[in-house]
Enzyme design. Sequence first.
Site, PDB file in Angstrom:
ATOM      1  N   HIS A  65     -13.922 -13.562 -56.259  1.00 54.42           N
ATOM      2  CA  HIS A  65     -13.146 -13.536 -55.121  1.00 54.42           C
ATOM      3  C   HIS A  65     -12.147 -12.393 -56.453  1.00 54.42           C
ATOM      4  CE1 HIS A  65     -13.773 -16.807 -52.395  1.00 54.42           C
ATOM      5  NE2 HIS A  65     -15.037 -16.545 -52.882  1.00 54.42           N
ATOM      6  N   ASP A  66     -12.708 -12.095 -57.763  1.00 56.90           N
ATOM      7  CA  ASP A  66     -11.251 -10.731 -57.205  1.00 56.90           C
ATOM      8  C   ASP A  66     -11.940  -9.691 -57.757  1.00 56.90           C
ATOM      9  OD1 ASP A  66      -8.844 -10.193 -58.964  1.00 56.90           O
ATOM     10  OD2 ASP A  66     -10.417  -9.733 -60.535  1.00 56.90           O
ATOM     11  N   GLY A  71     -10.458  -4.762 -55.790  1.00 53.60           N
ATOM     12  CA  GLY A  71     -11.467  -4.417 -57.477  1.00 53.60           C
ATOM     13  C   GLY A  71     -11.529  -5.413 -58.817  1.00 53.60           C
ATOM     14  N   ASP A  73      -9.510  -6.751 -60.926  1.00 53.55           N
ATOM     15  CA  ASP A  73      -7.703  -6.534 -61.439  1.00 53.55           C
ATOM     16  C   ASP A  73      -7.227  -8.104 -61.595  1.00 53.55           C
ATOM     17  OD1 ASP A  73      -7.207  -7.605 -58.779  1.00 53.55           O
ATOM     18  OD2 ASP A  73      -5.899  -5.671 -58.052  1.00 53.55           O
ATOM     19  N   SER A  75      -6.021  -9.675 -59.356  1.00 53.11           N
ATOM     20  CA  SER A  75      -5.169  -9.845 -58.451  1.00 53.11           C
ATOM     21  C   SER A  75      -4.969 -11.429 -57.876  1.00 53.11           C
ATOM     22  CB  SER A  75      -4.921  -8.773 -57.615  1.00 53.11           C
ATOM     23  OG  SER A  75      -6.017  -8.759 -56.790  1.00 53.11           O
ATOM     24  N   PRO A 166     -16.325 -12.808 -46.832  1.00 54.30           N
ATOM     25  CA  PRO A 166     -17.423 -12.654 -45.574  1.00 54.30           C
ATOM     26  C   PRO A 166     -16.572 -14.571 -45.858  1.00 54.30           C
ATOM     27  CG  PRO A 166     -18.225 -12.558 -48.072  1.00 54.30           C
ATOM     28  CD  PRO A 166     -17.882 -12.199 -48.543  1.00 54.30           C
ATOM     29  N   HIS A 196     -24.899 -19.941 -55.271  1.00 52.73           N
ATOM     30  CA  HIS A 196     -24.353 -21.781 -54.507  1.00 52.73           C
ATOM     31  C   HIS A 196     -25.256 -22.325 -54.825  1.00 52.73           C
ATOM     32  CE1 HIS A 196     -22.229 -19.616 -51.240  1.00 52.73           C
ATOM     33  NE2 HIS A 196     -21.452 -19.651 -52.296  1.00 52.73           N
TER      34      HIS A 196
HETATM   35  C1  HEM Z   1     -21.840 -14.481 -49.192  1.00 53.49           C
HETATM   36  C2  HEM Z   1     -21.152 -15.376 -48.602  1.00 53.49           C
HETATM   37  C3  HEM Z   1     -19.787 -16.407 -49.535  1.00 53.49           C
HETATM   38  C4  HEM Z   1     -20.155 -17.510 -48.480  1.00 53.49           C
HETATM   39  C5  HEM Z   1     -19.067 -17.671 -47.344  1.00 53.49           C
HETATM   40  C6  HEM Z   1     -19.105 -17.943 -50.104  1.00 53.49           C
HETATM   41  C7  HEM Z   1     -18.690 -19.483 -49.284  1.00 53.49           C
HETATM   42  C8  HEM Z   1     -18.257 -20.602 -50.387  1.00 53.49           C
HETATM   43  C9  HEM Z   1     -17.251 -21.797 -50.299  1.00 53.49           C
HETATM   44  C10 HEM Z   1     -16.407 -21.536 -48.619  1.00 53.49           C
HETATM   45  C11 HEM Z   1     -17.668 -22.253 -51.127  1.00 53.49           C
HETATM   46  C12 HEM Z   1     -16.684 -23.431 -51.168  1.00 53.49           C
HETATM   47  C13 HEM Z   1     -15.587 -23.373 -51.892  1.00 53.49           C
HETATM   48  C14 HEM Z   1     -14.890 -24.877 -52.231  1.00 53.49           C
HETATM   49  O1  HEM Z   1     -15.319 -25.963 -50.649  1.00 53.49           O
HETATM   50  O2  HEM Z   1     -14.685 -25.372 -52.892  1.00 53.49           O
HETATM   51  C15 HEM Z   1     -17.978 -21.797 -52.148  1.00 53.49           C
HETATM   52  C16 HEM Z   1     -18.799 -21.861 -53.340  1.00 53.49           C
HETATM   53  C17 HEM Z   1     -19.042 -20.819 -54.586  1.00 53.49           C
HETATM   54  N1  HEM Z   1     -19.489 -19.691 -54.099  1.00 53.49           N
HETATM   55 FE1  HEM Z   1     -19.660 -19.174 -52.839  1.00 53.49          FE
HETATM   56  N2  HEM Z   1     -19.618 -18.053 -50.543  1.00 53.49           N
HETATM   57  C18 HEM Z   1     -20.493 -16.304 -50.199  1.00 53.49           C
HETATM   58  C19 HEM Z   1     -20.598 -15.556 -51.851  1.00 53.49           C
HETATM   59  C20 HEM Z   1     -20.474 -15.961 -53.001  1.00 53.49           C
HETATM   60  C21 HEM Z   1     -21.687 -14.794 -53.840  1.00 53.49           C
HETATM   61  C22 HEM Z   1     -21.659 -13.851 -53.555  1.00 53.49           C
HETATM   62  C23 HEM Z   1     -20.798 -15.845 -55.336  1.00 53.49           C
HETATM   63  C24 HEM Z   1     -20.949 -15.747 -56.876  1.00 53.49           C
HETATM   64  C25 HEM Z   1     -21.404 -14.367 -57.530  1.00 53.49           C
HETATM   65  C26 HEM Z   1     -20.876 -16.969 -55.078  1.00 53.49           C
HETATM   66  C27 HEM Z   1     -20.631 -18.347 -56.048  1.00 53.49           C
HETATM   67  C28 HEM Z   1     -20.517 -19.711 -55.351  1.00 53.49           C
HETATM   68  C29 HEM Z   1     -19.855 -20.623 -56.545  1.00 53.49           C
HETATM   69  C30 HEM Z   1     -20.390 -20.205 -57.964  1.00 53.49           C
HETATM   70  C31 HEM Z   1     -19.608 -21.475 -55.959  1.00 53.49           C
HETATM   71  C32 HEM Z   1     -18.744 -22.691 -56.664  1.00 53.49           C
HETATM   72  C33 HEM Z   1     -18.209 -22.982 -57.368  1.00 53.49           C
HETATM   73  C34 HEM Z   1     -17.613 -23.772 -57.381  1.00 53.49           C
HETATM   74  O3  HEM Z   1     -17.564 -25.259 -58.245  1.00 53.49           O
HETATM   75  O4  HEM Z   1     -15.822 -24.480 -58.311  1.00 53.49           O
HETATM   76  N3  HEM Z   1     -20.045 -17.126 -53.654  1.00 53.49           N
HETATM   77  N4  HEM Z   1     -18.263 -20.372 -51.735  1.00 53.49           N
END
Ligand code: HEM
Length: 348
Positions: A65-66, A71, A73, A75, A166, A196
């Site tokens: 997300h950062d 970039g 940074d 932010s 996204p 995920h």
């Molecule tokens: C491709 C589109 C993506 C979408 C739409 C998306 C969306 C989300 C959402 C909605 C959550 C749940 C947040 C919550 O309710 O606390 C989540 C969790 C998470 N996402 Fe994604 N994500 C995406 C891609 C990624 C990518 C690229 C990464 C890592 C490089 C990532 C890593 C994570 C991780 C590790 C969690 C768990 C976070 C936690 O346990 O605190 N996600 N994501």
Amino acid sequence: MAKRNEKGSLFLVAALAAVIFVLAAQATPAVAVGYTDGDKVQKVVYEEVMNVKEKAAGFIRLAFHDCFVRGCDASVLLLETPTNPAGQTEKDSGFNGGLRGMEVIDIIRNRLLANGTKISCADAVVFAAREAANILSNGNIKYPVDGPGRKDGVVSSVDDPPKFLPTPSFTFKQLADSFGVFKFSVTDLVALSTAHGIGVFHQTPIMSSNVSKTASTYALAVAEEASTSTNGAGVKINVRDMGEKARNISRYRPDGVNMTAVGVLDNSYCNANLQNMVPFDSDFELTKNGTALKLLNDYKMDAKLWKTDFEAAMTKLSNTLKAVGPLFEEGYRVKCNATNYDSYPRPK
Ligand code: HEM
């Protein structure tokens, strides 16, 4: 004559060895001084992430997300900026709901500072993600990252995350396009989405919008997990990691997944996704594109291939998304949630 030939071939061998040495030195991965394995910075970051292992998944999401917004940074950490008051920075965007671990970034930096080492907040975010991936994979995932030396930003707007991150309801094309903006390929998209396989989610509405695509038994399993979740702890994203009752309800098939590796970052996300047991449309959408579907199947079957691609994509995320200017902190931010000054550029 024979002697001259011997000398000649010795010279050739020595010359070849020298060339190989130079080439090998050039091919060394871009791990800058200060962040090689065993280095003191790496050790401190590792220890601090280990101290909060239960929320380590949060660091990987935090880096994503950062780095996708202005970039890498830091932010995303700012509570207010000279141009955006409290409540109007990136972290206030709905896209950043549930972000965890932000307070640990200052803890890491302060401990390093006490040892005489300065790193930026942006470095600390990227480094924490690296150690989190290493810790959560039981040491399997190791990737080189550049730094220290990332710039700390002074701009952070609530309007920015929707432009670059996204959403869980994105179609495959929207996902590929949003990653393509940063020259991230479909392989990068699929490899990074396998993150995920760890962590938690909170937004049940995302589930319900997805319910027609999700295995109905998985939806029931999520409901069961949510009913046992206390203090907003969220629901485990990976069905393998849910409680036994929920997992039984889901009728998840292990299909070769190590069921005892609960909470481990591995390729198990692919198996869950191929059974439609993922909470977001954006995950499920990966099964609708030929290239992405093949990757999910390949990663499921080949843990080494998954590891290689995941590591490469994390390095790309950490190194190629430079802070977007023109204004940055002079040196590093003193506190990661606040800019050093109340106006920029600084008067000469
Ligand atoms: C491709 C589109 C993506 C979408 C739409 C998306 C969306 C989300 C959402 C909605 C959550 C749940 C947040 C919550 O309710 O606390 C989540 C969790 C998470 N996402 Fe994604 N994500 C995406 C891609 C990624 C990518 C690229 C990464 C890592 C490089 C990532 C890593 C994570 C991780 C590790 C969690 C768990 C976070 C936690 O346990 O605190 N996600 N994501």
